[in-house]
Scaffold this active site. Structure first.
Site, PDB file in Angstrom:
ATOM      1  N   TYR A   1      36.970 -25.037 -26.488  1.00  0.00           N
ATOM      2  CA  TYR A   1      37.015 -24.644 -28.009  1.00  0.00           C
ATOM      3  C   TYR A   1      37.035 -26.118 -28.573  1.00  0.00           C
ATOM      4  O   TYR A   1      36.423 -26.348 -29.761  1.00  0.00           O
ATOM      5  CB  TYR A   1      38.361 -23.979 -28.385  1.00  0.00           C
ATOM      6  CG  TYR A   1      38.232 -23.741 -29.873  1.00  0.00           C
ATOM      7  CD1 TYR A   1      37.555 -22.331 -30.364  1.00  0.00           C
ATOM      8  CD2 TYR A   1      38.579 -24.549 -30.671  1.00  0.00           C
ATOM      9  CE1 TYR A   1      37.349 -22.146 -31.643  1.00  0.00           C
ATOM     10  CE2 TYR A   1      38.671 -24.155 -32.266  1.00  0.00           C
ATOM     11  CZ  TYR A   1      37.937 -23.067 -32.434  1.00  0.00           C
ATOM     12  OH  TYR A   1      38.021 -22.739 -34.090  1.00  0.00           O
TER      13      TYR A   1
ATOM     14  N   LYS B   1      40.248 -16.795 -16.123  1.00  0.00           N
ATOM     15  CA  LYS B   1      38.910 -16.465 -15.649  1.00  0.00           C
ATOM     16  C   LYS B   1      38.954 -17.352 -14.407  1.00  0.00           C
ATOM     17  O   LYS B   1      37.841 -17.924 -14.336  1.00  0.00           O
ATOM     18  CB  LYS B   1      37.805 -16.970 -16.694  1.00  0.00           C
ATOM     19  CG  LYS B   1      36.172 -16.378 -16.259  1.00  0.00           C
ATOM     20  CD  LYS B   1      36.057 -15.128 -16.111  1.00  0.00           C
ATOM     21  CE  LYS B   1      34.649 -14.623 -15.581  1.00  0.00           C
ATOM     22  NZ  LYS B   1      34.481 -13.161 -15.519  1.00  0.00           N
TER      23      LYS B   1
ATOM     24  N   ASP C   1      37.354 -10.949 -19.091  1.00  0.00           N
ATOM     25  CA  ASP C   1      36.413  -9.807 -19.500  1.00  0.00           C
ATOM     26  C   ASP C   1      36.904  -8.507 -19.414  1.00  0.00           C
ATOM     27  O   ASP C   1      36.633  -7.672 -20.203  1.00  0.00           O
ATOM     28  CB  ASP C   1      35.215  -9.936 -18.678  1.00  0.00           C
ATOM     29  CG  ASP C   1      35.357 -10.220 -17.509  1.00  0.00           C
ATOM     30  OD1 ASP C   1      36.442 -10.629 -16.936  1.00  0.00           O
ATOM     31  OD2 ASP C   1      34.501 -10.385 -16.379  1.00  0.00           O
TER      32      ASP C   1
ATOM     33  N   ASP D   1      40.973 -17.496 -29.006  1.00  0.00           N
ATOM     34  CA  ASP D   1      39.759 -17.529 -30.189  1.00  0.00           C
ATOM     35  C   ASP D   1      39.198 -16.095 -30.445  1.00  0.00           C
ATOM     36  O   ASP D   1      39.365 -15.438 -31.366  1.00  0.00           O
ATOM     37  CB  ASP D   1      39.020 -18.562 -30.325  1.00  0.00           C
ATOM     38  CG  ASP D   1      38.300 -18.415 -31.608  1.00  0.00           C
ATOM     39  OD1 ASP D   1      38.762 -18.470 -32.468  1.00  0.00           O
ATOM     40  OD2 ASP D   1      36.889 -18.667 -31.336  1.00  0.00           O
TER      41      ASP D   1
ATOM     42  N   ASP E   1      40.505 -12.416 -32.576  1.00  0.00           N
ATOM     43  CA  ASP E   1      39.760 -11.612 -33.532  1.00  0.00           C
ATOM     44  C   ASP E   1      39.631 -10.150 -33.056  1.00  0.00           C
ATOM     45  O   ASP E   1      39.776  -9.373 -33.984  1.00  0.00           O
ATOM     46  CB  ASP E   1      38.585 -12.354 -33.730  1.00  0.00           C
ATOM     47  CG  ASP E   1      38.585 -13.375 -35.009  1.00  0.00           C
ATOM     48  OD1 ASP E   1      39.841 -13.574 -35.280  1.00  0.00           O
ATOM     49  OD2 ASP E   1      37.455 -13.455 -35.536  1.00  0.00           O
TER      50      ASP E   1
END
Ligand code: ATP
Length: 334
Positions: A124, A173, A206, A230, A234
């Site tokens: 990020y 991940k 995922d 991030d 949301d």
């Protein structure tokens, strides 16, 4: 002695929702004093700077700030004032609760989870971003450290413990990103072993997205790296009715800044119809941080009551109330 906090009223709807929030905080009577400082467009207009030194000094002095949304004009030194503040004060933990409020038009009910996002490293922050001379290849360096991973995971477990939460899900991940996400997961497992009283789960990012949509009630505290956090936070805000009700805290060892997740909403600024709840919920996180836990609980209960009764709620929640009227409705319940 009164605790002083730095207050940045912010841009757009910022001053409206901050005034409402401070009025509600006043009614809680926990002995807070405010030092008002500027950042963003308001600071630029007065001083020619987006983030004046006096503002940084006030945050450093009081160690706690309540901040309205800020607008960063394009091409003014840094890409985002919020990201700059995180960097300056090493605010490594981004803590975003997603809690259902009965009476809102959310897709789900009875959700109560918190995302703890690492705020200082990983993809990020865009370290080493470059585009090759021929414009064909873009690169960036993704760096994850043991120190960064350890402190965020420990923060999540400590938060679980103090907030009486039972379960931490480590989202990663590591099956594909074996070095970076692999290190994060390895360190998370080590830290988890210090907290036998808290259940630890691991989930690939995922799958976590799918699980959040299919069965969000299985989550309690989620801890993850910067970019995944991030996106996931949301997604979680969307589960409980969107940005109007989403607060966030940015916490470091030297300072902490509490805010609404939404932006300055220039489309409704100055009309007195902005929903103050996200900033109020950020203020509730601040009260928790300052040790005023009962006051934070009273504040959340008052917000919950006003929304459930549809008492003077703002248009985004389906009402026709004003920012001030909504704040009055909350004050009346304290
Ligand atoms: P910025 O550039 O500052 O991020 P933006 O308009 O791109 O501003 P937001 O400010 O987050 O992004 O606003 C997105 C939408 O949500 C807008 O339509 C805005 O009016 C609405 N909105 C955001 N915050 C609130 C609020 N507190 N109350 C009501 N509506 C809001």
């Amino acid at each position: 002695m009164a605790q002083t906090i730095a207050v940045i009223r912010g841009d757009g709807i910022g001053p409206e929702i901050m005034d409402a929030t401070l009025r509600v905080l006043d009614a809680l009577d926990v002995g807070l004093a405010c030092e008002f400082v500027d950042a963003g467009l308001a600071a630029h207009a007065k001083t020619g700077e987006l983030l004046p030194q006096a503002t940084l000094d006030a945050i450093a002095r009081h160690r706690v700030a309540l901040k309205g949304p800020l607008t960063t004009p394009v091409g003014e030194g840094f890409s985002s004032i919020n990201v700059e503040l995180r960097k300056r004060f090493d605010l490594y933990a981004n803590v975003r609760p997603a809690i259902s409020f009965p009476g809102t038009r959310a897709r789900y009910e009875n959700i109560d989870l918190v995302t703890v996002r690492e705020n200082t490293e990983g993809a990020y922050i865009g370290e080493g971003q470059a585009l090759s001379a021929d414009g064909q290849t873009a690169t960036l360096t993704q760096k994850i450290t043991r120190r960064g991973s350890e402190r965020i995971v420990r923060y999540a477990f400590e938060l679980a413990r103090t907030a009486g939460r039972r379960k931490v899900t480590v989202v990663h991940k590591a099956n594909i990103l074996k070095s970076t996400s692999g290190l994060f997961l390895k360190v998370a497992r080590e830290v988890a072993s210090d907290y036998p009283d808290i259940e630890t789960h691991e989930m690939i990012v995922d799958n976590c997205c799918m699980q959040l949509v299919m069965n969000p009630w299985q989550f309690d505290v989620i801890v993850t790296t910067n970019l995944f956090g991030d996106i996931l936070s949301d997604l979680c805000a969307g589960l409980v009715g969107g940005l109007g009700l989403a607060p966030g805290a940015n916490i470091g060892s030297e300072a902490a800044i509490f805010e609404a997740v939404h932006g300055s909403a220039p489309d409704i600024a100055g009309r007195g119809i902005a929903n103050p709840c996200a900033l109020l919920l950020g203020a509730a996180q601040m009260l928790d941080h300052l040790g005023h836990v009962p006051a934070a609980q009273r504040l959340r209960a008052a917000i919950r009551g006003a929304i459930a009764d549809k008492d003077r709620v703002t248009p985004d929640l389906g009402g026709s109330g004003s920012t001030e009227g909504f704040a009055d409705a909350i004050v009346a319940r304290l």
